[in-house]
Enzyme design. Sequence first.
Site, short mmCIF file in Angstrom:
data_model
loop_
_atom_site.label_atom_id
_atom_site.label_comp_id
_atom_site.label_asym_id
_atom_site.label_seq_id
_atom_site.Cartn_x
_atom_site.Cartn_y
_atom_site.Cartn_z
N GLU A 49 30.01 21.92 57.09
CA GLU A 49 30.04 22.85 58.22
C GLU A 49 30.23 24.29 57.75
OE1 GLU A 49 34.33 22.07 60.05
OE2 GLU A 49 33.21 20.21 59.78
N LYS B 199 32.09 27.89 57.23
CA LYS B 199 33.44 28.40 57.06
C LYS B 199 33.51 29.72 57.81
CE LYS B 199 37.12 29.20 53.74
NZ LYS B 199 37.77 30.19 54.56
N ASP C 270 34.76 33.09 59.40
CA ASP C 270 35.63 34.13 58.88
C ASP C 270 36.42 34.76 60.02
OD1 ASP C 270 36.84 35.72 57.06
OD2 ASP C 270 35.13 37.04 56.72
N TYR D 233 35.60 28.52 67.77
CA TYR D 233 34.84 27.34 67.35
C TYR D 233 35.82 26.31 66.81
CZ TYR D 233 30.71 30.06 68.09
OH TYR D 233 29.74 30.81 68.69
N LYS E 271 32.34 29.03 48.78
CA LYS E 271 32.02 30.36 49.28
C LYS E 271 30.70 30.90 48.72
CE LYS E 271 36.61 32.00 50.40
NZ LYS E 271 37.42 33.20 50.48
N CYS F 276 24.08 73.87 60.55
CA CYS F 276 23.88 72.55 61.13
C CYS F 276 22.41 72.13 61.02
CB CYS F 276 24.31 72.57 62.59
SG CYS F 276 23.89 71.07 63.49
N CYS G 38 20.96 72.08 64.85
CA CYS G 38 20.77 73.26 65.69
C CYS G 38 20.79 74.57 64.90
CB CYS G 38 21.82 73.30 66.79
SG CYS G 38 23.47 73.72 66.20
N CYS H 52 29.85 71.29 62.93
CA CYS H 52 28.91 72.27 63.43
C CYS H 52 29.62 73.11 64.47
CB CYS H 52 27.73 71.53 64.05
SG CYS H 52 26.73 72.54 65.14
N CYS I 102 24.37 72.65 70.47
CA CYS I 102 23.84 71.64 69.55
C CYS I 102 23.53 70.34 70.29
CB CYS I 102 24.88 71.38 68.46
SG CYS I 102 24.32 70.17 67.25
S1 IVH Z 1 39.33 22.86 57.83
C1 IVH Z 1 43.04 20.70 56.42
N1 IVH Z 1 37.04 23.87 58.57
O1 IVH Z 1 39.46 28.29 56.33
C2 IVH Z 1 41.81 21.50 56.54
N2 IVH Z 1 38.78 25.36 57.93
O2 IVH Z 1 41.81 27.36 54.07
C3 IVH Z 1 41.97 22.58 57.51
N3 IVH Z 1 38.16 27.71 58.16
O3 IVH Z 1 42.14 29.53 57.41
C4 IVH Z 1 40.90 23.57 57.53
N4 IVH Z 1 36.13 27.41 58.88
O4 IVH Z 1 40.95 28.65 59.40
C5 IVH Z 1 38.30 24.12 58.12
N5 IVH Z 1 34.97 24.64 59.29
C6 IVH Z 1 36.20 24.89 58.86
C7 IVH Z 1 36.68 26.19 58.69
C8 IVH Z 1 37.97 26.39 58.21
C9 IVH Z 1 37.05 28.30 58.56
C10 IVH Z 1 39.35 28.44 57.69
C11 IVH Z 1 40.64 27.94 58.25
C12 IVH Z 1 41.63 28.26 57.19
C13 IVH Z 1 40.81 28.28 55.95
C14 IVH Z 1 41.07 27.05 55.16
#
Ligand code: IVH
Length: 700
Positions: free
Chosen positions: A141, A143, A145, A250, A340, A434, A437, A452, A458
Amino acid sequence: MSPLSENNATGDLFESAIGADETALDQARERVDELTRNLERWNYEYYVLDNPSVPDSEYDKAFRELQGLEARYPSLASPTSPTQRVGGAARSDLKKVTHAVPMLSIHTETDFEASGAEAFDERVRKALGTPEGEQIEYDAELKFDGLAINLRYENGVLVSAATRGDGIVGEDVTANVKTIRTIPLRLHDKVPEVLEVRGEVIMHKAVFERINDEQRAAGLKPFVNPRNAAAGFLRQLDPKVTARRRLSFYAYGLGEVSAPIALTHSGILDTLSRWGFPVAAERRVVKGWQALAEFHDWVKSIRQTLPFEIDGVVYKVNSLAEQQELGFISREPRWACAHKYPPEEALTHVQDIDVQVGRTGKLTPVARLEPVFVGGVTISNATLHNEDFIAELGLKIGDTVVVRRAGDVIPEIVRVLPERRHGTERDFVMPKTCPVCGSETFRDEEEKDTRCTGGLFCPAQRKQALVHFASRLALNIDGLGEKLIDQLLEADLIETPADLYKLTAPSLLTLERFGQKSAANLLAAIDKSRETTLARFIYALGIRHVGESTARDLASHYRSLEALMAADEQSLLQVNDVGEVIAQSIRSFFDEPHNRHVIEALLKAGIHWPVPQAEPVNEAVTGKTFVLTGTLPNLGREEAKALLLAQGAKVASSVSKKTDFVVAGEQAGSKLDKARSLGIEVIDEKAMLEMLNIQGGEKA
Ligand code: IVH
């Protein structure tokens, strides 16, 4: 073996090299101290201030180095080390919530390539004893931010929402979370009595950009990236403010549950989705590490098209039974890992530096780059903020530079590579006029910006100037707000404030959604503004640094617009609270021919004000400067000020050598002390009223 000890398989070599050992340990201790101090400060900036000073990559690097040193020299590992935290410290002013099930973090694969997925798969297989030829099933899935959050439902009703905090104790953000529209407040399916849903609160890129526009327009500092903006709004104290910010959520997992809801992780997400929780569509159930690596690549290719930011992908062993078997290593589940993406940086050339003029007249240098593909988009510009920023970078036109997509949104130049110069590079010079103008520019030393002086003339500043001109404390034109001004500018009906007075009903009727009635109302409001005061008119001109009270001081000092326009800096400095910066700004405003033309046109349009009456001269106070401090027994501060001004006195806000009298009431503070130290006469309300020949003063 933990992932850490694997990384540091060379540790033994160091430990056994006795002799060299002592100094190595000392050096390591010093480095551990340094890393700890840095990480603590960065943690504080990030979690408490929501204002990080270093990129994530630098933080991660330091964190990993510290982890490595602690693994190699266990005697240096302390229980209070930043590596022992799951997250940051909770903010002290929010209520604390102890999580029923700790909120853990996950191991991050440091290898950005496919081998990152392979390393994770290998650890899982080893721990489970999976035979060769058999593949593990994973859920892959995004990650997100943003900020991890725990939503607790009891009997299907959302009862609390908490941030991760340090993983054990988080902060209660229930009120703010309830404003997030995609989070169900009540579940309609049959759900376990206790159900904790975990996921990420994020801010969509589009919302982030809009909010930063608003911040800039309000003269506030823009947010660094969507995650920090989301954190700020989630953890601030007024839910009404959060509600306007449109955060999103999410789901990606569970906390405490009173009954199991599925047998696999993907089953959990499917169920949560059915129950009404937002679950990102970009997830796959796959087998084997090659498929994980493919997912990693695929997400990388669609990353920029996602409406929100991600910083990688997450792999999770899909079977909950296998997850249980795998368990945890030092507060990280062995069944999950984050993979990452490398920081998005690229090399390119600065072909030129252009200058843009913003709505407040600020000149912003912008680097025109040889287009370069960074993280899925082509970058061809980067903001350079101001002259000092360019000087700090040491940037010349023609330089080779490293560019980065900062927070994936605003491209920025990270550094210059002077070793790649050919000798043909040239310095950037801020234009003296500027570029929009042609008016003169000046540098605001305090703010380091160049501006300016074109003001009302302007085009870049026109809109801002018009909004200000019509605002309540200026000419107070009812109903003429930013939206309408935009419409009028777009339809070419106005350019300067003077044009407002030429508007007619037929021209207004050409505007969208503008009827007879609104046209008549607007014209009446404009007409009404023709009669004003000198102070309001001066304020309405929008001279930099001339706020409402300075405008009043200028009006009462000069008593006519002509006198003010003719005043030199020396004369201006005699006015209350006018220092060099303000005097200079006033002078350069009136020196600009365009501004003079607009003023002329405004007067021609019939703007007028009653000539201030020559007050009967009260020798005792005329021309004398008073400072009010403390609470007066009878008069309010504004009231006392008005009485003094009416008889020709000046009222200043701070005590200086120019002060003649300090009027002190109860609880007078530092101003009184300062007056005494400068030997300035201190009087009370009664004495002030006597000087003004006003009887009594005692209120009934
Ligand atoms: S699972 C025990 N799934 O990443 C596992 N974490 O270090 C719990 N995060 O700050 C985390 N997307 O908030 C999981 N699809 C995802 C995620 C996710 C972002 C963040 C989470 C945490 C860090 C994990």
